[in-house]
Design an enzyme around this catalytic site. Structure first.
Site, PDB file in Angstrom:
ATOM      1  N   THR A  33      24.524  34.448   9.733  1.00 13.32           N
ATOM      2  CA  THR A  33      25.482  35.300   9.200  1.00 13.32           C
ATOM      3  C   THR A  33      26.319  35.654  10.415  1.00 13.32           C
ATOM      4  O   THR A  33      26.328  35.310  11.637  1.00 13.32           O
ATOM      5  CB  THR A  33      24.726  36.580   8.718  1.00 13.32           C
ATOM      6  OG1 THR A  33      25.678  37.454   7.902  1.00 13.32           O
ATOM      7  CG2 THR A  33      23.869  37.313   9.759  1.00 13.32           C
ATOM      8  N   ASN A  34      27.492  36.625  10.434  1.00  9.99           N
ATOM      9  CA  ASN A  34      28.164  37.409  11.466  1.00  9.99           C
ATOM     10  C   ASN A  34      27.963  38.660  11.369  1.00  9.99           C
ATOM     11  O   ASN A  34      27.393  39.354  10.650  1.00  9.99           O
ATOM     12  CB  ASN A  34      29.896  37.027  10.648  1.00  9.99           C
ATOM     13  CG  ASN A  34      30.350  35.842  10.937  1.00  9.99           C
ATOM     14  OD1 ASN A  34      29.808  34.972  11.559  1.00  9.99           O
ATOM     15  ND2 ASN A  34      31.337  35.476  10.450  1.00  9.99           N
ATOM     16  N   HIS A  35      28.374  39.239  12.447  1.00 12.40           N
ATOM     17  CA  HIS A  35      28.280  40.674  12.714  1.00 12.40           C
ATOM     18  C   HIS A  35      29.625  41.296  11.887  1.00 12.40           C
ATOM     19  O   HIS A  35      30.648  40.913  12.152  1.00 12.40           O
ATOM     20  CB  HIS A  35      28.575  40.865  14.193  1.00 12.40           C
ATOM     21  CG  HIS A  35      27.334  41.037  15.077  1.00 12.40           C
ATOM     22  ND1 HIS A  35      26.168  41.830  14.713  1.00 12.40           N
ATOM     23  CD2 HIS A  35      26.966  40.404  15.970  1.00 12.40           C
ATOM     24  CE1 HIS A  35      25.418  41.538  15.587  1.00 12.40           C
ATOM     25  NE2 HIS A  35      25.789  40.661  16.547  1.00 12.40           N
ATOM     26  N   ALA A 100      34.082  39.409   7.343  1.00  5.13           N
ATOM     27  CA  ALA A 100      33.941  38.558   8.363  1.00  5.13           C
ATOM     28  C   ALA A 100      33.109  37.353   7.993  1.00  5.13           C
ATOM     29  O   ALA A 100      31.975  37.365   7.740  1.00  5.13           O
ATOM     30  CB  ALA A 100      32.975  39.076   9.452  1.00  5.13           C
ATOM     31  N   VAL A 101      34.177  36.291   7.504  1.00  2.00           N
ATOM     32  CA  VAL A 101      33.460  35.382   6.807  1.00  2.00           C
ATOM     33  C   VAL A 101      32.980  34.144   7.702  1.00  2.00           C
ATOM     34  O   VAL A 101      33.479  33.758   8.606  1.00  2.00           O
ATOM     35  CB  VAL A 101      34.636  34.526   6.120  1.00  2.00           C
ATOM     36  CG1 VAL A 101      34.274  33.368   5.099  1.00  2.00           C
ATOM     37  CG2 VAL A 101      35.200  35.489   5.156  1.00  2.00           C
TER      38      VAL A 101
END
Ligand code: CTP
Ligand code: CA
Length: 228
Positions: A33-35, A100-101
């Site tokens: 995942t992203n932040h 934030a993909v």
């Protein structure tokens, strides 16, 4: 009270917004995942609804309440976000890509949990290699539609903010990009934004410094209302 007093700058307008991170599963218990807290995108959705817009919010996994009057669609992966956004996009006046993909996903999602110890055999010391595949660029795909909505991108950069953001704006073929310096802003309640279009730049807050994300979102919506 503020919502009640807000001028209805976006009455009759339909806005589509993405927010939060995406989550790309490796197996049933793990993923990449992203932040992203989703706070900026949710604040924009709230400000747009206050301004009278009809708002659809496509949200990755976040722990935030749905703003009043906003229609929310929850997704996990970038592909699911793409599938939710693309059919909706032609029916909206503006698309704001605040999510934030994840740029890549595991090429395959394992049906069962990858095990370190399996059938009595200890596999410790043999870490798996995870092959990755590229995710679709949701914003670029919407901007490439025959009659695209007004597209707004975000660019979180750790250096050369204006230069990298302007290059990104041109590459994606979008009229407006909103740049902010990361990772200092992630998860915080305040932020500072740099709006860049073909004519130049504008800072929010106007006076410089930082402001809370809801104030910034309201200023952004006021700016956007002049562009639609
Ligand atoms: N974006 C998107 N779909 C993707 C990747 C990004 O819609 N698969 C959108 C983001 O929501 C953001 C904008 O594109 O509005 C810029 O995202 P960013 O990650 O900064 O740009 P990239 O083109 O992915 O470049 P890089 O990560 O290498 O900086
Ligand atoms: Ca990216």
């Amino acid at each position: 009270v503020e919502a009640f007093l807000a001028p209805k700058l976006l009455r009759g307008k339909k806005l589509l917004i993405t927010a939060g991170p995406t989550f790309e599963p490796i197996d049933p218990v793990r993923g990449i995942t992203n932040h992203s807290s989703g706070k900026m995108g949710f604040a924009i959705a709230r400000a747009a609804a206050e301004a009278g817009a009809d708002v659809t919010l496509v949200a990755g996994p976040v722990h935030l309440a749905t703003p009043r009057g906003v229609q929310r669609i929850d997704v996990q992966s970038a592909q699911q976000m793409y599938d939710a956004v693309l059919p909706q996009a032609p029916h909206h006046h503006a698309f704001i890509a605040a999510a934030a993909v994840a740029d890549w996903r595991p090429a395959q999602t394992h049906e069962h949990k990858l095990k370190k110890v399996e059938g009595g055999a200890n596999l410790a010391g043999t870490a798996p290699t995870i092959a990755m595949a590229e995710n679709p660029d949701i914003l670029a795909a919407v901007a490439n539609l025959p009659r695209p909505p007004y597209c707004v991108g975000f660019a979180a950069e750790s250096e050369k903010l204006a230069e990298y953001a302007e290059a990104k704006r041109r590459r994606k073929g979008i009229p407006l990009i909103i740049a902010n310096l990361g990772p200092a802003t992630f998860g915080r309640d305040d932020n500072a934004l740099l709006l860049i279009d073909e004519h130049g730049q504008r800072e929010l807050p106007e006076a410089g410094g930082r402001a809370d994300k809801l104030s910034l979102a309201r200023a952004l919506i006021a700016d956007l209302s002049k562009r639609l």
